[in-house]
Design a protein around this motif. Structure first.
Motif, PDB file in Angstrom:
ATOM      1  N   ALA A 143       3.777  12.862   3.333  1.00 43.97           N
ATOM      2  CA  ALA A 143       3.815  14.314   3.200  1.00 43.97           C
ATOM      3  C   ALA A 143       4.676  14.935   4.293  1.00 43.97           C
ATOM      4  CB  ALA A 143       2.406  14.883   3.240  1.00 43.97           C
ATOM      5  N   GLY A 144       4.543  14.439   5.533  1.00 40.60           N
ATOM      6  CA  GLY A 144       5.343  14.966   6.627  1.00 40.60           C
ATOM      7  C   GLY A 144       6.826  14.717   6.433  1.00 40.60           C
ATOM      8  N   VAL A 145       7.177  13.515   5.992  1.00 37.94           N
ATOM      9  CA  VAL A 145       8.587  13.185   5.760  1.00 37.94           C
ATOM     10  C   VAL A 145       9.154  14.034   4.631  1.00 37.94           C
ATOM     11  CG1 VAL A 145      10.165  11.372   5.005  1.00 37.94           C
ATOM     12  CG2 VAL A 145       8.396  10.860   6.688  1.00 37.94           C
ATOM     13  N   ILE A 182       1.578  19.782  -0.624  1.00 39.74           N
ATOM     14  CA  ILE A 182       1.146  18.395  -0.410  1.00 39.74           C
ATOM     15  C   ILE A 182       0.777  18.188   1.054  1.00 39.74           C
ATOM     16  CG2 ILE A 182       2.018  16.013  -0.290  1.00 39.74           C
ATOM     17  CD1 ILE A 182       3.594  16.646  -2.872  1.00 39.74           C
ATOM     18  N   PHE A 183       1.632  18.643   1.943  1.00 40.08           N
ATOM     19  CA  PHE A 183       1.377  18.467   3.373  1.00 40.08           C
ATOM     20  C   PHE A 183       0.118  19.229   3.809  1.00 40.08           C
ATOM     21  CE2 PHE A 183       1.987  19.815   7.820  1.00 40.08           C
ATOM     22  CZ  PHE A 183       2.023  18.562   8.420  1.00 40.08           C
ATOM     23  N   VAL A 209       0.828  -1.211   0.000  1.00 39.34           N
ATOM     24  CA  VAL A 209       0.000   0.000   0.000  1.00 39.34           C
ATOM     25  C   VAL A 209       0.858   1.254   0.000  1.00 39.34           C
ATOM     26  CG1 VAL A 209      -0.250   0.134   2.530  1.00 39.34           C
ATOM     27  CG2 VAL A 209      -2.024   1.094   1.045  1.00 39.34           C
ATOM     28  N   ALA A 210       2.109   1.149   0.437  1.00 36.67           N
ATOM     29  CA  ALA A 210       2.995   2.309   0.407  1.00 36.67           C
ATOM     30  C   ALA A 210       3.269   2.759  -1.023  1.00 36.67           C
ATOM     31  CB  ALA A 210       4.302   1.988   1.124  1.00 36.67           C
ATOM     32  N   GLU A 211       3.275   1.814  -1.969  1.00 37.63           N
ATOM     33  CA  GLU A 211       3.466   2.176  -3.377  1.00 37.63           C
ATOM     34  C   GLU A 211       2.397   3.162  -3.820  1.00 37.63           C
ATOM     35  OE1 GLU A 211       6.112   2.018  -5.308  1.00 37.63           O
ATOM     36  OE2 GLU A 211       6.000  -0.045  -6.100  1.00 37.63           O
ATOM     37  N   LEU A 212       1.159   2.884  -3.455  1.00 31.44           N
ATOM     38  CA  LEU A 212       0.056   3.772  -3.807  1.00 31.44           C
ATOM     39  C   LEU A 212       0.096   5.054  -2.990  1.00 31.44           C
ATOM     40  CD1 LEU A 212      -2.555   4.394  -5.330  1.00 31.44           C
ATOM     41  CD2 LEU A 212      -3.793   3.024  -3.650  1.00 31.44           C
ATOM     42  N   ALA A 213       0.448   4.950  -1.715  1.00 27.12           N
ATOM     43  CA  ALA A 213       0.489   6.135  -0.857  1.00 27.12           C
ATOM     44  C   ALA A 213       1.467   7.171  -1.396  1.00 27.12           C
ATOM     45  CB  ALA A 213       0.870   5.735   0.565  1.00 27.12           C
ATOM     46  N   VAL A 214       2.627   6.731  -1.834  1.00 24.37           N
ATOM     47  CA  VAL A 214       3.626   7.643  -2.378  1.00 24.37           C
ATOM     48  C   VAL A 214       3.102   8.313  -3.652  1.00 24.37           C
ATOM     49  CG1 VAL A 214       5.902   7.748  -3.446  1.00 24.37           C
ATOM     50  CG2 VAL A 214       5.578   6.466  -1.323  1.00 24.37           C
ATOM     51  N   ALA A 215       2.498   7.527  -4.530  1.00 23.97           N
ATOM     52  CA  ALA A 215       1.952   8.078  -5.772  1.00 23.97           C
ATOM     53  C   ALA A 215       0.866   9.107  -5.475  1.00 23.97           C
ATOM     54  CB  ALA A 215       1.403   6.955  -6.647  1.00 23.97           C
TER      55      ALA A 215
END
Length: 976
Positions: A298-300, A328-329, A248-254
């Protein structure tokens, strides 16, 4: 603190210090390549693109602190994905002369790891501020297909410590924040990260692990431009962050990368979620984790950029990204986690089950539900005539009036309120009511409908159960202290005396920490309704407004309304109301109407509707009866025409008017042949369609004309065979040649029909003197000259009432319709008496509604309002201002080939090349769709459908003209 000290050290690394000249030496020594170098952006690597005779490549330089196994994993992943059917396109690894895929090169006593990859041509999405839903979905699809391709990939180098690994987002962010100087920003990011990771933590055991790219962003996909200019991703670059992580991180980053394209709307990501899920289905746990991980990413991003700029202040790539990472954030934290969870589940066709407490009683037991007045504030509400919806206190006054009549009154939950619309707004307004307002007598008791904890926050009284929270505004609490109450307990009263009326607002929310808004935008309504359910159960009466079913309505239309009768747009808004130059859909969105030349006065004109209503209440019949209105209207029309054109026929439409004009030409001349212009449109009856040659309206027009129609080249001074004002002679010669052909056949001529301003091409003026010369030739052959003023006449041009006045001519027949009825079916033919009487040879003429009492009053009222409200002058002043604004856009954007027309009949012609004038047909359609999203109704015209035909109601204000120009400029600048 961060779990691994090596990871902490790596977050503080600057990019390799390697200049372009030094990179050229590396390329020559290790790869035998030479060419022009261009630096590419990167946060901690140094990348150069090289253009050589052998092709384009990317030279990648990494610090030695990055383990070789990690770089080997990147190369292996590229080969793995490249071999997969259905996977996105990826670069290929190019070995060095030595055969090695990774070489070590020393620069000024510092060694670096070097690789060479092929370069994928294309455009990154990041260069477009606006991304349409199709591009957003394509990004999600690419990310999903890449995740599928990597499912069976493994490598020892995937087990790595990386600051971008969202499994470590919490400790990474805390470490990065420790060095952030801005205390307020540090606090905002820290709170967001804590909230996000608190939601992810219990889901972690259920989140699947596999090899992931971890950086499928708008920067790292390459796209091809479709014919309409829209970017569609097809490939993925930069595998520098590949690791073993959450799917799910793949989608979160996109999705996080999309938020700076979202115009501050987090729901913008949903097409990507749906597309990813379609090819790489996510579990419920992964769907729940998605938005918190987007917030974490977004925070990172913000924290990392801040630190990297302190370490490497000359990093233009990081500095350039910092602003949109802050955006973004900001977008990521602008909505509750719970709202986005509902939206994400809805996007993939699932719904989380709501568990609500048992309702044990009514909130207002003293109120009789059967004697309650319900106030309808919807688009079609009977209490909102004319522009009453526009006044600030309308809702309160109507609610109070209904309460006086019934004893108590309420508004409806889930209603799209016209009173909440916003004119000239690029964003959809928040019109859906997530509450019910009530007007009640003071001292009305308020009781707890369920057991819970009673407390106050932000000026509201809140009753909280485990899964439901009642928010009350305007209630005097029975207790000031926080306490637990049972169902049925008295918790407050409506303030004021018993003889006075007071207002309260009732709203439910399923989340304890959310202070819900009173209204939601239509595209967010489904998710907000899940978060804020209807209060009907606690009120004891049906306060729910019916939801519009625009899609179902369109399907019903398709079943019974003949398909040749097209509608604007593939997914049209359901328009049910208008006011002046504004239209309103059933969800309360206001649109600026820039195409409606039919409603010349504007929509919903109270004087116009009152006059029609009064006449309907008196009489409506047909013109064979004797009554005053038809005489008065005929006199008014004749007075508007040049001297000698004193006889009027009244019909129902422009098509009928042109059809009748052709019949008059036949009857008067005794001949059949008609001259018309190519690219013209005159109507849909048999005769008016016959002289219409626009292939945009009829693709078969050029091959299906009857033998009595003789089309001559259109005098289009912009893209015709002869161009500019000096082209008159050439275009006149083309007409003369056609007349000579008729003479040779001995067939004679009945007449010539043309718009005096080239309306169907977007208002292009005819070359100077053209009609004067052509009218003279036509009359010399015994024919009559017909001026089709249906689109361009009746004051629309501002500088002239009739279009033929611009050419300094007088026609034999004038046809007019559209605006003269302001939407009522009304048309007219104005001619000389001898031409009109020629029709007597074929019998009398009759039109059932043309010239009826109602139609005649319509026509008279339109003329009165045109005069009294100085609408022709408004068309001149506002039209000139608008044209100047549009011409300024032409100076900024090469796509704008020309701005045609005058007054409020203008055309913006889009071309791909200003020299060849290649029509930008696909772009024009896409621009119109984007304008609709921004609240503007616009449609293309012309044989190439590459012209915006601007023909709004003549009441168009200067502010509205500016809004249109601003929105068109926004589209041209940000993309479509």
């Amino acid at each position: 603190m961060m779990e691994d000290e090596s990871l902490k050290r790596r977050t503080r690394l600057a990019r390799p210090d390697v200049s372009a000249d030094e990179a050229k030496v590396i390329l020559s020594e290790h790869y035998g390549l030479s060419g022009a170098l261009t630096e590419l952006g990167s946060q901690q690597d140094r990348n150069y693109r090289i253009d050589t005779d052998e092709g384009r490549f990317v030279l990648k330089l990494a610090r030695l602190e990055y383990a070789r196994a990690e770089l080997e994993a990147q190369n292996a992943a590229l080969r793995h994905v490249g071999a997969k059917t259905g996977a996105p396109k990826v670069p290929e690894v190019v070995p060095a002369r030595s055969g090695e895929e990774i070489v070590t090169a020393a620069v000024r006593e510092e060694s670096y790891q070097v690789r060479l990859l092929t370069y994928l041509d294309g455009t990154p999405l990041t260069r477009r501020k606006h991304l349409p839903a199709e591009s957003v979905a394509a990004l999600g699809d690419v990310a999903g297909r890449l995740a599928v391709a990597l499912q069976d990939f493994d490598h020892p180098g995937l087990d790595r410590e990386l600051q971008w690994d969202l499994r470590r987002a919490g400790p990474v962010a805390l470490d990065l924040l420790s060095a952030m100087a801005d205390g307020g920003e540090r606090k905002r990011i820290a709170e967001a990260m804590v909230g996000a990771m608190r939601r992810v933590q219990p889901l972690m055991p259920e989140l699947r692990l596999q090899a992931i790219h971890q950086d499928v962003t708008d920067d790292n996909v390459v796209s091809r431009a479709e014919m309409n200019g829209r970017l569609v991703p097809y490939g993925v670059i930069d595998f520098g962050d590949v690791l073993k992580g959450w799917v799910v991180a793949e989608l979160a980053v996109a999705c996080a990368s999309l938020l700076h394209h979202a115009d501050r709307d987090p729901f913008h990501i949903l097409p990507a979620v749906k597309a990813f899920h379609a090819v790489c289905p996510l579990t419920d746990a992964e769907l729940r984790a998605l938005w918190p991980l987007i917030v974490a990413r977004a925070g990172v991003l913000v924290a990392s950029s801040a630190q990297q700029l302190e370490i490497d202040p000359d990093n233009a790539y990081v500095e350039g990204n910092a602003a949109h990472e802050r955006e973004i954030f900001d977008v990521a934290i602008s909505v509750p986690f719970e709202l986005m969870e509902h939206a994400i589940f809805e996007a993939v066709g699932r719904r989380a089950e709501l568990v609500l407490p048992a309702i044990r009683g009514r909130l207002l037991p003293a109120i009789d539900p059967d004697r309650l007045g319900i106030v309808d504030l919807s688009i079609l509400g009977p209490h909102l005539p004319a522009d009453r919806w526009h006044y600030e206190d309308t809702e309160a006054l109507l609610l109070q009036s209904a309460a006086r009549a019934a004893g108590a009154a309420a508004t409806r939950y889930g209603e799209f309120r016209l009173t909440e619309t916003r004119l000239l707004d690029a964003r959809a307004p928040r019109t859906l009511a997530l509450h019910a307002d009530l007007c009640l007598h003071g001292q009305t008791p308020v009781q707890a409908p369920f057991a819970g904890r009673l407390h106050q926050r932000g000026g509201r009284l809140i009753l909280s159960a485990e899964t439901l929270h009642l928010h009350l505004y305007g209630v005097d609490p029975a207790e000031l202290e926080e306490k637990t109450v049972e169902a049925g307990a008295r918790i407050g009263i409506v303030p004021g005396d018993a003889s006075a009326l007071g207002f309260i607002r009732v709203q439910l929310c399923t989340e304890a920490d959310v202070d819900p808004p009173s209204f939601a935008a239509a595209h967010q309504a489904a998710a907000w309704r899940r978060l804020c359910p209807s209060p009907a159960a606690i009120l004891g009466f049906d306060c729910d407004a019916p939801m519009p079913d625009s899609i179902g309505l369109l399907e019903r239309r398709a079943r019974h309304f003949a398909s040749p009768q097209k509608n604007y747009y593939r997914n049209p808004p359901e328009i049910e109301r208008g006011w002046k130059e504004h239209l309103f859909d059933v969800e309360g969105r206001a649109y600026l109407d820039m195409v409606n030349n039919v409603t010349i006065l504007g929509h919903g004109h109270p004087r116009f509707s009152a006059a029609i209503g009064r006449q309907w209440s008196l009489l409506n019949t047909n013109s064979r009866f004797h009554y005053a209105a038809v005489t008065e209207f005929s006199e008014r029309l004749a007075a508007l025409a040049p001297e000698g054109l004193d006889t009027v026929f009244l019909v129902n439409s422009g098509s009928e008017a042109n059809d009748l004009a052709i019949r008059l030409a036949w009857a008067y001349s005794g001949r059949r042949n008609m001259l018309s212009l190519l690219e013209a449109y005159h109507g849909w009856t048999v005769a008016s369609d016959a002289v219409s040659t626009s292939i945009a309206d009829n693709p078969e027009a050029l091959t299906t004309r009857p033998d009595w129609v003789h089309a001559v080249v259109s005098p289009n001074t912009y893209r015709g065979p002869f161009r500019g004002e000096g082209s008159t002679g050439d275009y006149v010669a083309a007409v003369a040649a056609k007349l000579e052909e008729l003479d040779e056949k001995g067939e004679g001529l009945a007449g010539f029909i043309a718009e005096p301003v080239y309306g169907n091409a977007g208002g292009i003026p005819l070359p100077p003197g053209y009609l004067e010369a052509v009218y003279a030739m036509v009359r010399a052959k015994g024919g009559v000259a017909i001026a089709d003023e249906v689109q361009v006449g009746y004051g629309r041009l501002g500088h002239y009432f009739w279009g033929f006045e611009e050419q300094g001519v007088v026609p034999d027949i004038i046809t007019v319709a559209k605006g003269m009825g302001n939407g009522h079916p009304l048309g007219a033919v104005i001619t000389r008496r001898e031409i009109a009487e020629a029709l007597e040879k074929e019998g009398y003429f009759f039109s059932s509604s043309g010239g009826s009492p109602v139609s005649s009053v319509v026509g008279l009222t339109v003329l009165d309002i045109l005069h009294d409200e100085a609408l022709q002058e408004n068309a001149r002043m506002v039209g000139d201002h608008l044209k100047a604004r549009l011409e300024t856009l032409g100076q900024r954007f090469p796509l704008v080939g020309a701005v045609h027309g005058m007054g409020l009949y203008l055309g913006v012609e889009f071309v791909r090349d200003r020299e060849t004038l290649e029509p930008a047909t696909d772009e024009t359609a896409a621009i119109c769709n984007r304008l609709l999203e921004l609240g503007v109704i616009m449609q293309p015209t012309g044989d190439h459908l590459n012209v915006l035909k601007i023909k709004p109601p003549l009441c168009l204000s200067r502010d509205s003209a500016d809004f249109f120009a601003d929105m068109l400029g926004k589209v041209l600048e940000e993309g479509w």
